[in-house]
Scaffold this motif. Structure first.
Motif, short mmCIF file in Angstrom:
data_model
loop_
_atom_site.label_atom_id
_atom_site.label_comp_id
_atom_site.label_asym_id
_atom_site.label_seq_id
_atom_site.Cartn_x
_atom_site.Cartn_y
_atom_site.Cartn_z
N UNK A 47 42.78 39.14 39.87
CA UNK A 47 43.23 40.48 40.24
C UNK A 47 42.13 41.52 40.08
N UNK A 48 41.17 41.25 39.23
CA UNK A 48 40.17 42.26 38.87
C UNK A 48 39.41 42.85 40.06
N UNK A 49 38.91 42.05 41.00
CA UNK A 49 38.15 42.67 42.11
C UNK A 49 39.00 43.63 42.95
N UNK A 50 40.24 43.27 43.21
CA UNK A 50 41.10 44.12 44.03
C UNK A 50 41.46 45.39 43.25
N UNK A 74 39.77 46.75 40.86
CA UNK A 74 38.55 47.55 40.77
C UNK A 74 38.33 48.34 42.06
N UNK A 75 38.44 47.68 43.21
CA UNK A 75 38.26 48.35 44.50
C UNK A 75 39.29 49.46 44.71
N UNK A 76 40.53 49.17 44.37
CA UNK A 76 41.58 50.18 44.52
C UNK A 76 41.38 51.35 43.56
N UNK A 81 47.92 49.94 43.85
CA UNK A 81 47.65 49.39 42.52
C UNK A 81 48.97 49.04 41.84
N UNK A 82 49.96 49.91 41.99
CA UNK A 82 51.28 49.64 41.39
C UNK A 82 51.85 48.34 41.94
N UNK A 83 51.68 48.11 43.23
CA UNK A 83 52.16 46.87 43.82
C UNK A 83 51.42 45.67 43.23
N UNK A 84 50.14 45.83 42.99
CA UNK A 84 49.35 44.75 42.36
C UNK A 84 49.86 44.50 40.93
#
Length: 154
Positions: free
Chosen positions: A89-92, A94-96, A133-136
């Protein structure tokens, strides 16, 4: 926030009403064009709302909703983001987060110069990426906390 506040914040009324913070903040800051220094009062009210919001609501009777799972996922992420089971999850995230920050820069610059298109663009980018981000975080919750509910906070 302590675990009791996180449990209260997991109430979907808390989570959804917090979505109002950035638009209210933008209006409060923009109001300086209309009411001058009195704009500090609505800004202070929005800041107080930001702090009070996760504390005002009771813990939810059920967390079987998107917002509650997202809030609990955020709690998991903040305490376990270095966990190898969550590393994908970290890369996504971080990008968001960078995108949210970029939107916030546009928002604050737009507010500083009272430029409506910049303000609205920054607001839209910040809010949309924050909701993404909340969805993630719902995804994080489904991988780690599903079935544990508010017991995660004990």
């Amino acid at each position: 926030m302590n675990n009791e506040v996180w449990a209260r914040h997991a109430n979907p009324l808390s989570g959804w009403s917090r979505v109002s913070i950035l638009p209210l903040f933008a209006i409060a800051v923009w109001s300086r064009d209309w009411i001058g220094w009195w704009a500090l009062a609505p800004v202070a009210i929005v800041l107080l709302w930001t702090w009070l919001n996760p504390r005002l609501f009771s813990a939810p009777a059920s967390i079987d909703n998107w917002m509650s799972k997202g809030v609990l996922g955020e709690h998991i992420w903040l305490s376990r983001s270095k966990d190898s089971a969550l590393s994908h999850h970290a890369p996504v995230i971080r990008l968001l987060t960078i995108s949210t920050f970029a939107g916030a820069i546009l928002l604050f610059y737009g507010l500083a110069v009272l430029n409506l298109p910049l303000t609205m663009t920054g607001l839209a980018v910040s809010m949309l990426t924050k909701l993404w981000i909340q969805d993630r975080m719902v995804w994080v919750y489904s991988e780690v906390g599903d079935g544990k509910g508010l017991a995660l906070l004990e």
